[in-house]
Design a protein around this motif. Structure first.
Motif, short mmCIF file in Angstrom:
data_model
loop_
_atom_site.label_atom_id
_atom_site.label_comp_id
_atom_site.label_asym_id
_atom_site.label_seq_id
_atom_site.Cartn_x
_atom_site.Cartn_y
_atom_site.Cartn_z
N GLU A 37 0.82 -1.40 -0.04
CA GLU A 37 -0.07 -0.10 0.22
C GLU A 37 0.95 1.35 -0.24
O GLU A 37 0.64 2.31 -0.80
N THR A 212 -1.92 -5.45 -7.17
CA THR A 212 -2.98 -4.69 -6.37
C THR A 212 -4.23 -5.00 -7.03
O THR A 212 -4.56 -4.50 -8.22
N HIS A 214 -8.46 -5.36 -7.02
CA HIS A 214 -9.84 -4.81 -6.47
C HIS A 214 -10.78 -5.63 -7.07
O HIS A 214 -11.13 -5.93 -8.05
N TYR A 215 -11.38 -6.48 -6.22
CA TYR A 215 -12.28 -7.52 -6.40
C TYR A 215 -13.65 -6.86 -5.92
O TYR A 215 -13.94 -6.36 -4.81
N HIS A 216 -14.75 -6.95 -6.96
CA HIS A 216 -16.09 -6.25 -6.61
C HIS A 216 -16.97 -7.57 -6.73
O HIS A 216 -17.08 -8.30 -7.45
N ASP A 244 -8.04 -15.45 -5.27
CA ASP A 244 -9.40 -14.97 -4.53
C ASP A 244 -10.16 -16.36 -4.32
O ASP A 244 -11.33 -16.20 -3.82
N VAL A 366 -1.92 -3.40 -11.69
CA VAL A 366 -2.98 -3.19 -10.85
C VAL A 366 -4.36 -3.44 -11.75
O VAL A 366 -4.10 -3.26 -12.92
N ASN A 368 -8.72 -4.36 -11.92
CA ASN A 368 -10.29 -4.76 -11.39
C ASN A 368 -10.78 -5.96 -11.78
O ASN A 368 -10.83 -6.31 -12.80
N TRP A 370 -14.42 -7.97 -11.69
CA TRP A 370 -16.03 -7.98 -11.32
C TRP A 370 -16.60 -9.06 -11.38
O TRP A 370 -16.69 -9.75 -12.69
#
Length: 446
Positions: A37, A212, A214-216, A244, A366, A368, A370
């Motif tokens: 981070e 990095t 980001h799981y949505h 994940d 990085v 995302n 979904w």
């Protein structure tokens, strides 16, 4: 020399101990010490500063009264259907002016077609301080140049050795772990240990990429007995998703390092690797997938229906085979942020080792992810229609361009069926307007 060797050994031991204690162990346990981070915060601030410096240093062009080019390319396309285009030229019957439509489409394809550009790296809005992404970079300021030099030193002298160490630990652990677990008899214990090995090693490998993610919408994660389908940008897509949750994967047989990993992992988990050129392999894959889906206790299957890597801007045709076997489809959209590193694998240009070297010398990966609501085949809907519906949903969620073309065009010529489709459409227009009949009648009278 002995003192130098012992000093190097001590430094190596200290380096390995720090990597194991500060990165490998926390990642294996699924916790973070905040190092990633902090690194990302410094990186974002640095790139924002660089962007401002570049904008100040580049002279703004004088405003011109020239029409700007299309946003998605260097030419502006008119997507009017063939029938309306030709109708502008004449009302009925065949005329030589009809060739203007086909000539224009041909010139557009030569200048900039919408397929081959999907197999090259995505263009950036602003430079990200990587030499490979700014061939036309010109000197702007001393401070920006100094920051770029520091970045090169950090990436190649610190991040690359660190990431190589983590990758070596992760890949070795994956090969050894799955090989050992694969020797156990089939049971719930073997399945559990296989999931632990895959999940732990994937977390280490994500750290090796400075990932990095980001799981949505995690409530829509693929369930056992289902089929997870996702758009495909890179071989690391599988690692991103396995970080994940565990999957039984389906994919093309590879050689080299990828082949070694495939042969090891299949011993512990029912992955399906096949040779795309072998027809018998396709039938065998379909049979095994049907059997897998029928067992609701097995891991969800992970499939990339495009069959090849696309450059993070588009979603191309989904092969219908994945949608013929039945079961519930769990769509997943993956979108990488190219500002920190290009995740796209141009397999026709780079082998897997060269590709991983480029990834490991980037700033970070990085992206995302979904998870989308499950989808099932509707009554009266064939496999192609179902595949297109899933593809549209993924493209919409990921902000990607939806294209009807087959990703296999990366290595193969356009099929004759695509050409014949245009010819048939044009023939239908002539028949409907009666020009075919008039031409044949005129020929007979002559």
């Amino acid at each position: 020399m002995e003192d130098l060797g012992s000093a190097a050994a001590r430094v190596g031991a200290v380096w390995l101990a720090l990597v194991l204690a500060l990165i490998v162990l926390p990642s294996a346990l699924g916790i973070s010490l905040g190092i990633s981070e902090a690194y990302m915060w410094v990186l974002v601030k640095t790139l924002e500063w660089a962007t401002i410096r570049i904008e100040k240093g580049v002279k703004k062009p004088e405003p011109q009264m020239v029409k700007t080019p299309a946003a998605n390319g260097i030419i502006e396309r008119d997507e009017t259907p063939m029938e309306k285009e030709i109708a502008r030229l004449h009302k009925v019957d065949f005329e030589f002016s009809d060739i203007f439509y086909f000539c224009r489409k041909g010139f557009e394809a030569i200048v900039e077609d919408e397929v081959t550009q999907r197999f090259s790296s995505e263009e950036l809005v602003s430079w990200n301080l990587l030499t490979r992404t700014n061939v036309n970079f010109h000197y702007i300021s001393l401070r920006l140049t100094v920051v770029w030099v520091i970045g090169v030193i950090v990436r190649y002298c610190f991040l690359l050795p660190l990431r190589f160490t983590l990758a070596a630990i992760g890949i070795t652990s994956m090969i050894v772990g799955t090989t050992v677990v694969g020797q156990l008899p089939n049971s719930s214990v073997k399945n559990y240990l296989s999931e632990v090995v895959h999940l732990t090693c994937s977390r280490i490998l994500v750290r090796a990429l400075s990932g990095t993610i980001h799981y949505h919408n995690k409530e829509n994660k693929p369930q056992k007995g289902g089929i997870c389908v996702a758009n495909h940008t890179s071989p690391i897509d599988a690692i991103i998703l396995t970080n994940d949750g565990c999957y039984a994967m389906v994919g093309q047989v590879h050689g080299g390092l990828m082949g070694v990993i495939q042969r090891a992992t299949v011993k512990a988990c029912p992955h399906v690797w096949f040779e795309r050129s072998e027809i018998k392999d396709r039938h065998l894959v379909t049979k095994r997938l049907r059997e897998h889906v029928a067992d609701k206790s097995k891991l969800p299957i992970l499939i990339f229906p495009e069959g090849t890597c696309i450059n993070n801007t588009s979603v191309m045709m989904f092969k219908k085979g994945s949608f013929e076997i039945g079961g519930t489809i769990y769509p997943v959209a993956i979108k990488y942020d190219p500002q920190f590193g290009d995740a796209f694998w141009n397999s026709s240009k780079y082998n897997i080792v060269s590709y991983l070297l480029r990834i490991m010398t980037s700033w970070a990966i990085v992206c995302n992810v979904w998870y989308m609501p499950p989808m099932v085949r509707k009554e009266g809907e064939d496999a192609v229609q179902f595949a297109n519906r899933v593809k549209s949903a993924i493209a919409h969620q990921g902000g990607l361009t939806e294209l009807p073309w087959d990703g296999g065009l990366k290595r193969a010529k356009v099929k004759d069926s695509f050409k014949e489709e245009q010819q048939k459409n044009y023939s239908k227009m002539l028949v409907r307007n009666g020009s075919i009949g008039s031409l044949s009648t005129g020929t007979e009278s002559d």
